[in-house]
Scaffold this motif. Structure first.
Motif, PDB file in Angstrom:
ATOM      1  N   SER A  21       1.251  -1.023   0.017  1.00 49.13           N
ATOM      2  CA  SER A  21       0.290   0.266  -0.285  1.00 49.13           C
ATOM      3  C   SER A  21       0.331   1.378  -0.205  1.00 49.13           C
ATOM      4  O   SER A  21       2.209   1.801   0.588  1.00 49.13           O
ATOM      5  N   CYS A  22       0.384   2.551  -0.555  1.00 48.92           N
ATOM      6  CA  CYS A  22       0.871   3.760  -0.430  1.00 48.92           C
ATOM      7  C   CYS A  22       0.160   4.872   0.082  1.00 48.92           C
ATOM      8  O   CYS A  22      -1.210   5.354  -0.991  1.00 48.92           O
ATOM      9  N   ILE A  51       0.371   4.094 -12.627  1.00 52.12           N
ATOM     10  CA  ILE A  51      -0.465   4.623 -13.203  1.00 52.12           C
ATOM     11  C   ILE A  51      -0.772   5.405 -12.980  1.00 52.12           C
ATOM     12  O   ILE A  51      -0.176   6.438 -12.866  1.00 52.12           O
ATOM     13  N   ALA A  52      -1.700   6.170 -14.442  1.00 48.83           N
ATOM     14  CA  ALA A  52      -2.277   7.451 -14.331  1.00 48.83           C
ATOM     15  C   ALA A  52      -3.245   7.692 -13.907  1.00 48.83           C
ATOM     16  O   ALA A  52      -4.782   7.238 -13.280  1.00 48.83           O
ATOM     17  N   TRP A  53      -2.983   8.194 -12.961  1.00 45.73           N
ATOM     18  CA  TRP A  53      -4.001   8.750 -11.140  1.00 45.73           C
ATOM     19  C   TRP A  53      -4.920   9.792 -12.035  1.00 45.73           C
ATOM     20  O   TRP A  53      -6.306   9.133 -11.126  1.00 45.73           O
ATOM     21  N   GLY A  54      -5.361  10.772 -13.124  1.00 46.04           N
ATOM     22  CA  GLY A  54      -6.774  10.876 -12.932  1.00 46.04           C
ATOM     23  C   GLY A  54      -7.229   9.414 -13.733  1.00 46.04           C
ATOM     24  O   GLY A  54      -8.619   9.224 -13.090  1.00 46.04           O
ATOM     25  N   GLY A  55      -7.037   9.233 -14.454  1.00 42.34           N
ATOM     26  CA  GLY A  55      -7.179   8.113 -15.624  1.00 42.34           C
ATOM     27  C   GLY A  55      -7.956   7.082 -15.563  1.00 42.34           C
ATOM     28  O   GLY A  55      -8.530   5.912 -15.459  1.00 42.34           O
ATOM     29  N   GLY A  56      -6.576   6.327 -14.291  1.00 48.79           N
ATOM     30  CA  GLY A  56      -6.409   5.046 -14.079  1.00 48.79           C
ATOM     31  C   GLY A  56      -6.450   4.230 -14.404  1.00 48.79           C
ATOM     32  O   GLY A  56      -5.706   2.817 -14.053  1.00 48.79           O
ATOM     33  N   SER A  57      -5.116   4.311 -16.128  1.00 48.39           N
ATOM     34  CA  SER A  57      -4.935   3.301 -17.048  1.00 48.39           C
ATOM     35  C   SER A  57      -3.169   3.232 -16.247  1.00 48.39           C
ATOM     36  O   SER A  57      -3.188   4.130 -15.595  1.00 48.39           O
ATOM     37  N   THR A  58      -3.190   1.410 -16.750  1.00 47.48           N
ATOM     38  CA  THR A  58      -2.029   1.205 -16.082  1.00 47.48           C
ATOM     39  C   THR A  58      -1.347   0.585 -16.771  1.00 47.48           C
ATOM     40  O   THR A  58      -1.541   0.033 -17.787  1.00 47.48           O
ATOM     41  N   HIS A  59       0.170   0.442 -16.502  1.00 51.08           N
ATOM     42  CA  HIS A  59       0.828  -0.800 -17.306  1.00 51.08           C
ATOM     43  C   HIS A  59       1.981  -0.850 -16.239  1.00 51.08           C
ATOM     44  O   HIS A  59       2.818  -0.471 -15.335  1.00 51.08           O
ATOM     45  N   VAL A  60       2.814  -2.508 -16.815  1.00 44.70           N
ATOM     46  CA  VAL A  60       3.985  -2.531 -15.826  1.00 44.70           C
ATOM     47  C   VAL A  60       4.476  -3.328 -16.779  1.00 44.70           C
ATOM     48  O   VAL A  60       4.541  -3.739 -17.665  1.00 44.70           O
ATOM     49  N   ALA A  61       5.678  -3.580 -15.509  1.00 42.46           N
ATOM     50  CA  ALA A  61       7.044  -3.804 -16.669  1.00 42.46           C
ATOM     51  C   ALA A  61       6.853  -5.400 -17.060  1.00 42.46           C
ATOM     52  O   ALA A  61       6.370  -5.954 -16.140  1.00 42.46           O
ATOM     53  N   ASP A  62       7.533  -6.203 -17.874  1.00 46.48           N
ATOM     54  CA  ASP A  62       7.633  -6.962 -18.646  1.00 46.48           C
ATOM     55  C   ASP A  62       7.303  -8.478 -17.209  1.00 46.48           C
ATOM     56  O   ASP A  62       7.620  -9.286 -17.381  1.00 46.48           O
ATOM     57  N   SER A  63       8.337  -7.946 -16.515  1.00 51.37           N
ATOM     58  CA  SER A  63       8.823  -9.231 -15.798  1.00 51.37           C
ATOM     59  C   SER A  63       8.615  -9.348 -14.280  1.00 51.37           C
ATOM     60  O   SER A  63       7.995  -9.780 -13.899  1.00 51.37           O
ATOM     61  N   VAL A  64       7.330  -8.689 -14.883  1.00 53.46           N
ATOM     62  CA  VAL A  64       6.190  -8.880 -13.785  1.00 53.46           C
ATOM     63  C   VAL A  64       4.657  -9.152 -13.887  1.00 53.46           C
ATOM     64  O   VAL A  64       3.411  -8.927 -13.417  1.00 53.46           O
ATOM     65  N   LYS A  65       4.320  -8.977 -15.032  1.00 53.96           N
ATOM     66  CA  LYS A  65       3.573  -9.364 -16.265  1.00 53.96           C
ATOM     67  C   LYS A  65       2.403  -9.927 -15.906  1.00 53.96           C
ATOM     68  O   LYS A  65       3.146 -11.284 -15.799  1.00 53.96           O
ATOM     69  N   ASP A  66       1.477 -10.597 -15.560  1.00 55.58           N
ATOM     70  CA  ASP A  66       0.115 -11.172 -14.790  1.00 55.58           C
ATOM     71  C   ASP A  66       0.853 -11.524 -13.682  1.00 55.58           C
ATOM     72  O   ASP A  66       0.108 -12.348 -13.946  1.00 55.58           O
ATOM     73  N   ASP A  73      -7.781   4.055  -5.313  1.00 62.46           N
ATOM     74  CA  ASP A  73      -8.026   4.171  -4.786  1.00 62.46           C
ATOM     75  C   ASP A  73      -9.020   5.241  -5.301  1.00 62.46           C
ATOM     76  O   ASP A  73      -8.534   5.901  -6.010  1.00 62.46           O
ATOM     77  N   ASP A  74     -10.690   5.154  -5.482  1.00 63.34           N
ATOM     78  CA  ASP A  74     -10.714   6.083  -6.338  1.00 63.34           C
ATOM     79  C   ASP A  74     -10.300   8.041  -5.528  1.00 63.34           C
ATOM     80  O   ASP A  74     -11.400   8.671  -6.337  1.00 63.34           O
ATOM     81  N   ASP A  75     -10.957   8.180  -5.109  1.00 64.32           N
ATOM     82  CA  ASP A  75     -10.663   9.630  -3.828  1.00 64.32           C
ATOM     83  C   ASP A  75      -9.695   9.695  -3.961  1.00 64.32           C
ATOM     84  O   ASP A  75      -8.486  10.742  -3.949  1.00 64.32           O
ATOM     85  N   LYS A  76      -7.900   9.069  -4.694  1.00 67.45           N
ATOM     86  CA  LYS A  76      -6.883   9.159  -5.272  1.00 67.45           C
ATOM     87  C   LYS A  76      -5.909   9.636  -3.915  1.00 67.45           C
ATOM     88  O   LYS A  76      -4.676  10.236  -4.037  1.00 67.45           O
ATOM     89  N   THR A  77      -6.438   8.091  -2.623  1.00 66.78           N
ATOM     90  CA  THR A  77      -5.592   8.785  -1.288  1.00 66.78           C
ATOM     91  C   THR A  77      -4.613   7.170  -1.341  1.00 66.78           C
ATOM     92  O   THR A  77      -4.349   7.654  -0.158  1.00 66.78           O
ATOM     93  N   GLY A  78      -4.504   6.569  -2.076  1.00 66.27           N
ATOM     94  CA  GLY A  78      -4.187   5.136  -1.626  1.00 66.27           C
ATOM     95  C   GLY A  78      -3.832   4.823  -2.989  1.00 66.27           C
ATOM     96  O   GLY A  78      -4.210   4.655  -4.489  1.00 66.27           O
ATOM     97  N   MET A  79      -2.472   3.941  -3.440  1.00 61.37           N
ATOM     98  CA  MET A  79      -2.290   2.914  -4.677  1.00 61.37           C
ATOM     99  C   MET A  79      -1.435   1.931  -3.886  1.00 61.37           C
ATOM    100  O   MET A  79      -1.137   1.443  -2.586  1.00 61.37           O
ATOM    101  N   TYR A  80      -2.339   0.848  -4.745  1.00 66.60           N
ATOM    102  CA  TYR A  80      -1.352  -0.209  -3.972  1.00 66.60           C
ATOM    103  C   TYR A  80      -0.999  -1.319  -5.393  1.00 66.60           C
ATOM    104  O   TYR A  80      -0.811  -0.867  -6.643  1.00 66.60           O
TER     105      TYR A  80
END
Length: 124
Positions: A21-22, A51-66, A73-80
């Motif tokens: 958690s962040c 993660i794009a903070w506004g829209g929520g799109s994500t991207h992960v590195a190939d080494s951890v993909k899948d 969080d929808d209120d932008k107070t936490g990232m996981y």
């Protein structure tokens, strides 16, 4: 100024899961993007995902993909960071970071705020 604080690290066996958690406080403008990085002992800091903070799109590195999933969080107070099927090579200090630039940023130098890090150890 954004303040970040990670938690959730620990010692797990290969194949197990952890959820990092962040907590985000201070300025949380919609144009920020957020990211997870990790740094293993003796190695450079590595992009894990973002993660794009506004829209929520994500991207992960190939080494951890899948295996790893980023969410917020929808209120932008936490990232996981949901980490599944952990491997010994995932052992590192994991950091969350915030960027004042649009879009998902892959380079550490694009991030201006960093948390203190949380240790993840994957070992049998």
């Amino acid at each position: 100024q954004v303040q970040l604080a990670e938690s959730g690290g620990g010692l797990v066996q290969p194949g197990e899961s952890l959820r990092l958690s962040c907590v985000v406080s201070g300025s949380t403008f919609a144009h920020y993007s957020m990211g997870w990085f990790r740094q293993a002992l003796g190695k450079e800091r590595e992009f894990v995902g973002g993660i794009a903070w506004g829209g929520g799109s994500t991207h992960v590195a190939d080494s951890v993909k899948d295996r790893f999933i980023i969410s917020k969080d929808d209120d932008k107070t936490g990232m996981y960071l949901q980490m599944n099927s952990l491997k010994p090579e995932d052992t590192a200090v994991y950091y969350c970071a915030a960027s004042g630039q649009y879009g998902i940023r892959l380079r550490a130098r694009d991030y201006s705020s960093w948390g203190q890090g949380t240790q993840v150890i994957v070992s049998s």
